[in-house]
Design an enzyme around this catalytic site. Structure first.
Site, short mmCIF file in Angstrom:
data_model
loop_
_atom_site.label_atom_id
_atom_site.label_comp_id
_atom_site.label_asym_id
_atom_site.label_seq_id
_atom_site.Cartn_x
_atom_site.Cartn_y
_atom_site.Cartn_z
N ASP A 128 -4.98 1.21 -5.25
CA ASP A 128 -4.57 1.65 -6.59
C ASP A 128 -5.41 2.82 -7.10
O ASP A 128 -5.01 3.50 -8.05
CB ASP A 128 -4.65 0.48 -7.58
CG ASP A 128 -3.86 -0.73 -7.14
OD1 ASP A 128 -2.93 -0.56 -6.33
OD2 ASP A 128 -4.17 -1.85 -7.60
N ARG A 163 23.07 10.65 -2.46
CA ARG A 163 22.70 9.54 -3.35
C ARG A 163 21.42 9.86 -4.11
O ARG A 163 20.63 10.71 -3.71
CB ARG A 163 22.39 8.29 -2.51
CG ARG A 163 23.60 7.59 -1.99
CD ARG A 163 23.18 6.51 -1.01
NE ARG A 163 24.33 5.69 -0.63
CZ ARG A 163 24.34 4.93 0.46
NH1 ARG A 163 23.31 4.88 1.27
NH2 ARG A 163 25.41 4.21 0.72
N ARG A 276 -0.02 -1.42 2.12
CA ARG A 276 -1.36 -1.97 2.32
C ARG A 276 -1.72 -2.12 3.79
O ARG A 276 -2.84 -2.50 4.12
CB ARG A 276 -1.47 -3.33 1.62
CG ARG A 276 -1.42 -3.24 0.11
CD ARG A 276 -2.62 -3.90 -0.53
NE ARG A 276 -2.73 -5.29 -0.20
CZ ARG A 276 -2.27 -6.31 -0.96
NH1 ARG A 276 -1.69 -6.04 -2.12
NH2 ARG A 276 -2.43 -7.55 -0.60
O1 F6P Z 1 -4.25 -4.09 -6.14
C1 F6P Z 1 -3.57 -3.83 -4.96
C2 F6P Z 1 -2.13 -4.28 -5.05
O2 F6P Z 1 -1.48 -3.95 -3.83
C3 F6P Z 1 -1.35 -3.74 -6.25
O3 F6P Z 1 -0.93 -2.42 -6.05
C4 F6P Z 1 -0.25 -4.76 -6.36
O4 F6P Z 1 0.25 -4.84 -7.67
C5 F6P Z 1 -0.91 -6.04 -5.97
O5 F6P Z 1 -2.06 -5.67 -5.21
C6 F6P Z 1 -0.06 -6.98 -5.18
O6 F6P Z 1 -0.76 -8.17 -5.00
P1 F6P Z 1 -0.37 -9.31 -3.97
O7 F6P Z 1 -0.71 -8.83 -2.59
O8 F6P Z 1 -1.23 -10.45 -4.37
O9 F6P Z 1 1.11 -9.55 -4.12
#
Ligand code: F6P
Length: 343
Positions: A128, A163, A276
């Site tokens: 983030d 689109r 991630r």
């Molecule tokens: O803080 C990192 C993050 O990937 C955010 O961007 C997102 O809102 C959150 O974690 C998602 O969390 P989880 O993996 O617990 O669903």
């Protein structure tokens, strides 16, 4: 032998393993024993550890995620959590604890310092990029590149089908990932939590773009973006152990509204946890490595209560408390630049 504990907490991200490797390599060079604590604060509450040595960190530099595991456990929300953390710190014979985490994990570190567990050093992690006192957190660059590649791919299909594609990216309450991925991916509209969404404005931008002959548009929306007050009701909000809402769902409503008001066929793509995952970029590997080495240096110099940070191209240290007290939101200079390319 002097012992340093290390834990990784909160949402995982690419770059955690380079930090762990750097702490182990530098720590061993300096004559420390390194104790890995499993699954963030949960491992310290439950005394669940992993031996870290040259063998266990061999080959982990390019691996995403964390070999230590992680959790969103908040010791202040667990019965006798604080007491257990303190007891196990002692039982394990630790002289210091390196805490790798974001706002929540480091927020706990900051509280623990006030509650007497002072020998803590922090390392800022999060896709983030919303921690104060550091120009960048590691993990952000990899997530940004992943989101950019996804936007590139969505461009070709949006163009072929004429689109509008709404791309929902992560980032919680800060729009860093959205604004930078949108800039890098050439988005036609970027919506961030820092600026409430005006659907009419969004539709006007898209309509103007189509009037100049374009037959497709890419709209990047941050998961934490909100409609201007009173326009729409969002889905039911669920809280985690840190009191955060689970975000997501904005893209769906936005896509529906765009299709309804412009008449253009609109699709939604939610990038989610893909952002991630994967192997860390060179930037994140190097930043994680520099942070890890610096964290051990801080322990060696007994500079506790500090977080390693990036300032320009220098690795510095800042108070953990300061870094976690305010959320670092998007610098409006970025937004002004992004706006030049709207429509
Ligand atoms: O803080 C990192 C993050 O990937 C955010 O961007 C997102 O809102 C959150 O974690 C998602 O969390 P989880 O993996 O617990 O669903």
């Amino acid at each position: 032998m002097m012992k340093i504990g290390i834990l990784t907490g909160g949402g995982d991200c690419p770059g955690l393993n380079p930090v762990i490797r750097a702490v182990v390599r530098k720590g061993i060079n300096e004559g420390y024993e390194i104790v890995g604590i499993k699954d963030g604060w949960k491992g310290l509450i439950e005394n669940d550890t992993l031996t870290l040595n040259l063998d266990t960190v061999s080959g982990i530099l390019p691996k995403g995620g964390t070999i230590l595991g992680t959790s969103r456990t908040n010791p202040y929300k667990k019965e006798e959590g604080l007491q257990k953390v303190k007891e196990n710190f002692k039982k394990l014979g630790l002289q210091a604890l390196i805490v790798v985490g974001g706002e929540d994990t480091l927020g706990v570190a900051s509280k623990l310092i006030k509650d007497g567990l002072t020998n803590i050093v922090g390392v800022p992690k999060t896709i983030d990029n919303d921690l104060s006192c550091t120009d960048y957190t590691f993990g952000f660059d990899t997530a940004l590149n992943t989101a950019m590649e996804c936007i590139d791919k969505l461009h070709t299909t949006a163009e072929s089908h004429h689109r509008v594609i709404v791309v929902e990216v992560m980032g919680r309450h800060a729009g860093w990932l959205a604004i930078e991925a949108g800039l890098a991916g050439g988005a036609d509209v970027i919506l961030i939590p820092e600026i409430p969404i005006d659907v009419d404005e969004v539709c006007t931008i898209i309509n103007k773009r189509h009037q100049r002959g374009k037959t497709f548009s890419i709209v990047v929306v941050a998961e934490g973006a909100k409609f201007k007050e009173g326009t729409f009701v969002l889905q039911e909000e669920k809280l985690d152990a840190f009191g955060h809402v689970r975000l997501g769902g904005i893209g769906e409503t936005l896509a529906e509204q765009i299709e309804k008001h412009t008449g253009y066929e609109t699709r939604l793509s939610v990038l989610g946890h893909i952002q991630r995952g994967g192997t860390p970029t060179a930037f994140d590997r190097i930043l994680g490595t520099r942070f890890g080495v610096k964290a051990v240096e801080l322990v060696k110099g007994k500079k506790f209560g500090k977080m390693v940070a990036l300032a320009g191209n220098k690795i510095i240290d800042v108070p953990i408390e300061e870094a976690t007290s305010v959320l670092k939101t998007v610098d409006m200079e970025f937004y002004e630049i992004a706006k030049v390319f709207f429509g």
